[in-house]
Design a protein around this motif. Sequence first.
Motif, PDB file in Angstrom:
ATOM      1  N   LEU A 255       1.318  22.236  11.221  1.00  0.00           N
ATOM      2  CA  LEU A 255       2.657  21.672  11.099  1.00  0.00           C
ATOM      3  C   LEU A 255       3.755  22.669  11.448  1.00  0.00           C
ATOM      4  N   VAL A 256       3.422  23.929  11.599  1.00  0.00           N
ATOM      5  CA  VAL A 256       4.441  24.935  11.895  1.00  0.00           C
ATOM      6  C   VAL A 256       5.058  24.670  13.269  1.00  0.00           C
ATOM      7  N   GLY A 257       6.395  24.736  13.341  1.00  0.00           N
ATOM      8  CA  GLY A 257       7.080  24.545  14.621  1.00  0.00           C
ATOM      9  C   GLY A 257       8.089  23.418  14.579  1.00  0.00           C
ATOM     10  N   ASP A 258       8.452  22.925  15.765  1.00  0.00           N
ATOM     11  CA  ASP A 258       9.483  21.896  15.919  1.00  0.00           C
ATOM     12  C   ASP A 258       8.871  20.596  16.415  1.00  0.00           C
ATOM     13  N   TRP A 259       9.319  19.480  15.813  1.00  0.00           N
ATOM     14  CA  TRP A 259       8.716  18.176  16.067  1.00  0.00           C
ATOM     15  C   TRP A 259       9.780  17.103  16.277  1.00  0.00           C
ATOM     16  N   GLN A 260       9.438  16.161  17.138  1.00  0.00           N
ATOM     17  CA  GLN A 260      10.163  14.898  17.239  1.00  0.00           C
ATOM     18  C   GLN A 260       9.367  13.877  16.431  1.00  0.00           C
ATOM     19  N   VAL A 261      10.055  13.043  15.659  1.00  0.00           N
ATOM     20  CA  VAL A 261       9.361  12.150  14.729  1.00  0.00           C
ATOM     21  C   VAL A 261       9.845  10.721  14.922  1.00  0.00           C
ATOM     22  N   SER A 262       8.890   9.786  14.979  1.00  0.00           N
ATOM     23  CA  SER A 262       9.192   8.345  15.029  1.00  0.00           C
ATOM     24  C   SER A 262       8.794   7.747  13.684  1.00  0.00           C
ATOM     25  N   HIS A 263       9.762   7.134  13.015  1.00  0.00           N
ATOM     26  CA  HIS A 263       9.538   6.584  11.680  1.00  0.00           C
ATOM     27  C   HIS A 263       9.504   5.059  11.715  1.00  0.00           C
ATOM     28  N   ARG A 264       8.655   4.495  10.859  1.00  0.00           N
ATOM     29  CA  ARG A 264       8.604   3.053  10.631  1.00  0.00           C
ATOM     30  C   ARG A 264       8.517   2.844   9.125  1.00  0.00           C
ATOM     31  N   ARG A 265       9.525   2.205   8.546  1.00  0.00           N
ATOM     32  CA  ARG A 265       9.648   2.136   7.085  1.00  0.00           C
ATOM     33  C   ARG A 265       9.843   0.696   6.618  1.00  0.00           C
ATOM     34  N   LEU A 266       9.057   0.308   5.614  1.00  0.00           N
ATOM     35  CA  LEU A 266       9.173  -1.020   5.017  1.00  0.00           C
ATOM     36  C   LEU A 266      10.466  -1.102   4.211  1.00  0.00           C
ATOM     37  N   ARG A 267      11.230  -2.171   4.400  1.00  0.00           N
ATOM     38  CA  ARG A 267      12.539  -2.265   3.749  1.00  0.00           C
ATOM     39  C   ARG A 267      12.423  -2.435   2.239  1.00  0.00           C
ATOM     40  N   GLN A 268      11.434  -3.213   1.780  1.00  0.00           N
ATOM     41  CA  GLN A 268      11.226  -3.411   0.348  1.00  0.00           C
ATOM     42  C   GLN A 268       9.766  -3.161   0.019  1.00  0.00           C
ATOM     43  N   ARG A 269       9.519  -2.655  -1.191  1.00  0.00           N
ATOM     44  CA  ARG A 269       8.170  -2.231  -1.535  1.00  0.00           C
ATOM     45  C   ARG A 269       7.568  -3.102  -2.632  1.00  0.00           C
ATOM     46  N   LEU A 270       6.291  -3.386  -2.469  1.00  0.00           N
ATOM     47  CA  LEU A 270       5.494  -4.126  -3.453  1.00  0.00           C
ATOM     48  C   LEU A 270       6.080  -5.506  -3.756  1.00  0.00           C
ATOM     49  N   VAL A 271       6.643  -6.156  -2.727  1.00  0.00           N
ATOM     50  CA  VAL A 271       7.122  -7.549  -2.853  1.00  0.00           C
ATOM     51  C   VAL A 271       6.607  -8.380  -1.681  1.00  0.00           C
ATOM     52  N   ASP A 272       5.537  -7.916  -1.028  1.00  0.00           N
ATOM     53  CA  ASP A 272       4.949  -8.605   0.131  1.00  0.00           C
ATOM     54  C   ASP A 272       5.926  -8.723   1.299  1.00  0.00           C
ATOM     55  N   SER A 273       6.840  -7.788   1.429  1.00  0.00           N
ATOM     56  CA  SER A 273       7.774  -7.783   2.553  1.00  0.00           C
ATOM     57  C   SER A 273       7.052  -7.413   3.841  1.00  0.00           C
ATOM     58  N   GLN A 274       7.514  -7.997   4.955  1.00  0.00           N
ATOM     59  CA  GLN A 274       7.014  -7.645   6.276  1.00  0.00           C
ATOM     60  C   GLN A 274       8.142  -7.169   7.183  1.00  0.00           C
ATOM     61  N   ASP A 275       9.276  -6.810   6.585  1.00  0.00           N
ATOM     62  CA  ASP A 275      10.438  -6.362   7.346  1.00  0.00           C
ATOM     63  C   ASP A 275      10.457  -4.839   7.416  1.00  0.00           C
ATOM     64  N   TRP A 276      10.423  -4.316   8.645  1.00  0.00           N
ATOM     65  CA  TRP A 276      10.352  -2.881   8.860  1.00  0.00           C
ATOM     66  C   TRP A 276      11.576  -2.388   9.625  1.00  0.00           C
ATOM     67  N   ASP A 277      11.999  -1.157   9.320  1.00  0.00           N
ATOM     68  CA  ASP A 277      13.010  -0.450  10.103  1.00  0.00           C
ATOM     69  C   ASP A 277      12.325   0.629  10.927  1.00  0.00           C
ATOM     70  N   GLU A 278      12.803   0.828  12.155  1.00  0.00           N
ATOM     71  CA  GLU A 278      12.291   1.892  13.003  1.00  0.00           C
ATOM     72  C   GLU A 278      13.438   2.807  13.407  1.00  0.00           C
ATOM     73  N   PHE A 279      13.210   4.118  13.353  1.00  0.00           N
ATOM     74  CA  PHE A 279      14.258   5.081  13.658  1.00  0.00           C
ATOM     75  C   PHE A 279      13.613   6.424  13.978  1.00  0.00           C
TER      76      PHE A 279
END
Length: 379
Positions: free
Chosen positions: A232-256
């Motif tokens: 992990l040492v060094g510099d990285w570009q990162v693509s994130h995908r995050r669930l908007r709500q947790r443990l409520v059976d949500s299928q809505d994701w944000d990407e950034f």
Amino acid sequence: MTSFPIQPGSASSRVDADATDSPASPGRRGFVTRTALAGAAALALPAWSFAKAPATPGAHARDWAWLQGNWDVRHRRLKERLAGSQDWQDFAGKSACWATLDGLGTIDDNLVELPGDPYRGLGIRAYDRDSGRWSIWWLDARNPTHIDPPVRGGFTGDGGEFVGHDTLRGKPIVMRFRWHDIHGRQPWWEQAFSPDGGASWETNWRNYFTRTAARPSPLDKLADAPRDFDFLVGDWQVSHRRLRQRLVDSQDWDEFGGTLRNWPVLGGYGNVGDNVFEFPTGTVRGVGLRSYDAKTKQWLSWWLDGRTPTSIAPPVRGGFDAQGLGTFIGDDSLDGKPIRTRVLWSRITARSARWEQACSNDGGASWETNWISDFVRKA
């Protein structure tokens, strides 16, 4: 990245804001209680990421610019503290200091050549806009599962003062750090303790700094240091995908998108990551900190969020198996109910890696993945 289950800490081990020292406003306290959902993760970001991003750093982003770089350090330490001793020890050391949180935080890694017991230690600093104060924490690599309670304060002119509370030999004390001649050729630091609430002080440590490099570089690693996070040492570009709500059976994701810069500390028995998240609402920053406990052969992973800089979240713990899968688990809460948080590192190559966070509300019988981060090394 780092993950951050919410756990009550003991008086000796808590790393959050001390209510007697820096009380949070009711609004912030309520906000943290409502929104600290599932651990932030090894890149770690808490669920508060829906909050509005903070304003630009401002003048305080340069408060510690004078300390950035590498230093030789001359130590003078009282051998016994608050014991009427006049027996002082003189020894050498080294220090390296990096800026984090866009200047509103720093990490300094230290080699302390204490006679008969040389060791590594880590200073963590963060600035809180609400109070106008810096918090400073210390992690001693000889006790890698514990971060000391913070001292808090700031600078005036060519010096700074920072005060906090701790215990010594089971009794409460007040700690005071002072920096002197910070813009001179040899800045110096002193530590004092008070057993009587600040009525009297005993100075027990002074450090004198001589610069060796203007740009920070890691101190030498120890030959027996674990290599689990070398990838992990060094510099990285990162693509994130995050669930908007947790443990409520949500299928809505944000990407950034985002970035990570990671470097080794504590002679290789720790590492630090400075993270940038480009949320739809704006840029958010955070620091992931890990230390290795040789006794349990586990890593501890903490998270410091730049929007709540008076507290460091309790760690998740774990390690890597023979196939290279890293698993880290801790306790947390969601809507006032206990949950478990799990962080996985996988797909590790020389130029890529994946981090995933999941939560469980049934004691780990089932898991819901709520965050996936894919890393690509920068050229």
